[in-house]
Design a protein around this motif. Structure first.
Motif, PDB file in Angstrom:
ATOM      1  N   ILE A 167     -13.896  -4.442  10.952  1.00  0.00           N
ATOM      2  CA  ILE A 167     -14.413  -3.101  11.237  1.00  0.00           C
ATOM      3  C   ILE A 167     -15.271  -3.142  12.488  1.00  0.00           C
ATOM      4  CG2 ILE A 167     -15.883  -1.227  10.368  1.00  0.00           C
ATOM      5  CD1 ILE A 167     -15.275  -2.316   7.513  1.00  0.00           C
ATOM      6  N   LEU A 168     -15.128  -2.108  13.307  1.00  0.00           N
ATOM      7  CA  LEU A 168     -16.012  -1.896  14.449  1.00  0.00           C
ATOM      8  C   LEU A 168     -16.697  -0.554  14.267  1.00  0.00           C
ATOM      9  CD1 LEU A 168     -17.149  -2.323  17.344  1.00  0.00           C
ATOM     10  CD2 LEU A 168     -15.040  -1.240  18.179  1.00  0.00           C
ATOM     11  N   VAL A 169     -18.027  -0.554  14.356  1.00  0.00           N
ATOM     12  CA  VAL A 169     -18.792   0.684  14.385  1.00  0.00           C
ATOM     13  C   VAL A 169     -19.286   0.828  15.820  1.00  0.00           C
ATOM     14  CG1 VAL A 169     -20.808   1.933  13.529  1.00  0.00           C
ATOM     15  CG2 VAL A 169     -19.465   0.519  11.962  1.00  0.00           C
ATOM     16  N   GLN A 170     -18.891   1.916  16.448  1.00  0.00           N
ATOM     17  CA  GLN A 170     -19.197   2.160  17.859  1.00  0.00           C
ATOM     18  C   GLN A 170     -20.183   3.326  17.941  1.00  0.00           C
ATOM     19  OE1 GLN A 170     -15.676   3.208  19.987  1.00  0.00           O
ATOM     20  NE2 GLN A 170     -16.702   3.300  21.959  1.00  0.00           N
ATOM     21  N   ILE A 171     -21.406   3.036  18.375  1.00  0.00           N
ATOM     22  CA  ILE A 171     -22.424   4.073  18.502  1.00  0.00           C
ATOM     23  C   ILE A 171     -22.539   4.418  19.982  1.00  0.00           C
ATOM     24  CG2 ILE A 171     -24.843   4.667  18.115  1.00  0.00           C
ATOM     25  CD1 ILE A 171     -24.770   2.636  15.769  1.00  0.00           C
ATOM     26  N   SER A 172     -22.208   5.665  20.304  1.00  0.00           N
ATOM     27  CA  SER A 172     -22.161   6.041  21.721  1.00  0.00           C
ATOM     28  C   SER A 172     -22.652   7.472  21.914  1.00  0.00           C
ATOM     29  CB  SER A 172     -20.736   5.900  22.253  1.00  0.00           C
ATOM     30  OG  SER A 172     -19.871   6.781  21.572  1.00  0.00           O
ATOM     31  N   ALA A 173     -22.786   7.836  23.177  1.00  0.00           N
ATOM     32  CA  ALA A 173     -23.172   9.195  23.554  1.00  0.00           C
ATOM     33  C   ALA A 173     -22.268   9.631  24.699  1.00  0.00           C
ATOM     34  CB  ALA A 173     -24.640   9.225  23.979  1.00  0.00           C
ATOM     35  N   PRO A 174     -21.896  10.907  24.740  1.00  0.00           N
ATOM     36  CA  PRO A 174     -20.978  11.360  25.786  1.00  0.00           C
ATOM     37  C   PRO A 174     -21.559  11.247  27.199  1.00  0.00           C
ATOM     38  CG  PRO A 174     -21.663  13.198  24.373  1.00  0.00           C
ATOM     39  CD  PRO A 174     -22.234  11.948  23.792  1.00  0.00           C
TER      40      PRO A 174
END
Length: 128
Positions: A43-50
């Motif tokens: 699993i990859l959890v990707q925390i990002s912002a536009p």
């Protein structure tokens, strides 16, 4: 007995099917995340912002790696840093551009602000 027509049809089907791909990134869903953990999936959890330039750099790298057959079972969940603050806290992320990998229920790696493809690849490999 296989004929040339059968061989051509099989070849066409394989070409149309394309390479094995990781699941497309999906917005974080607690039930889907727990199901992937229970299955023992990487699993990859990707925390990002536009608005984040580092996040924009990470996305094509992750897409390229996700197209590789060895990452075909990788479940990718996205979390918006600005609008999903409760999830950001749950995963103890201090900033956007955070990548967290799990092997089943165990967190096996974390990266913040990484844009080197080979280092991101090494991070994803920890989940396999």
């Amino acid at each position: 007995m296989p004929t040339r027509r059968h061989a051509l049809a099989l070849a066409a089907a394989l070409i149309l099917a394309g390479p094995a791909r990781a699941a497309a990134p999906v917005p974080f869903d607690p039930q889907a995340f727990e199901a992937a953990q229970a299955e023992g999936r990487p699993i990859l959890v990707q925390i990002s912002a536009p608005w984040c330039p580092i996040c924009r750099t990470q996305k094509p790298i992750l897409a390229t790696l996700g197209a590789e057959p060895r990452f075909k079972d990788l479940a990718v969940f996205t979390i918006d840093f600005d609008s999903q603050r409760d999830l950001v806290r749950r995963f103890e992320a201090r900033t956007q551009s955070t990548l967290i990998v799990y092997k089943g229920k165990a967190e096996v790696g974390r990266s913040v602000g990484e844009t080197q493809p080979e280092w991101i690849e090494q991070l994803l490999e920890k989940a396999l």
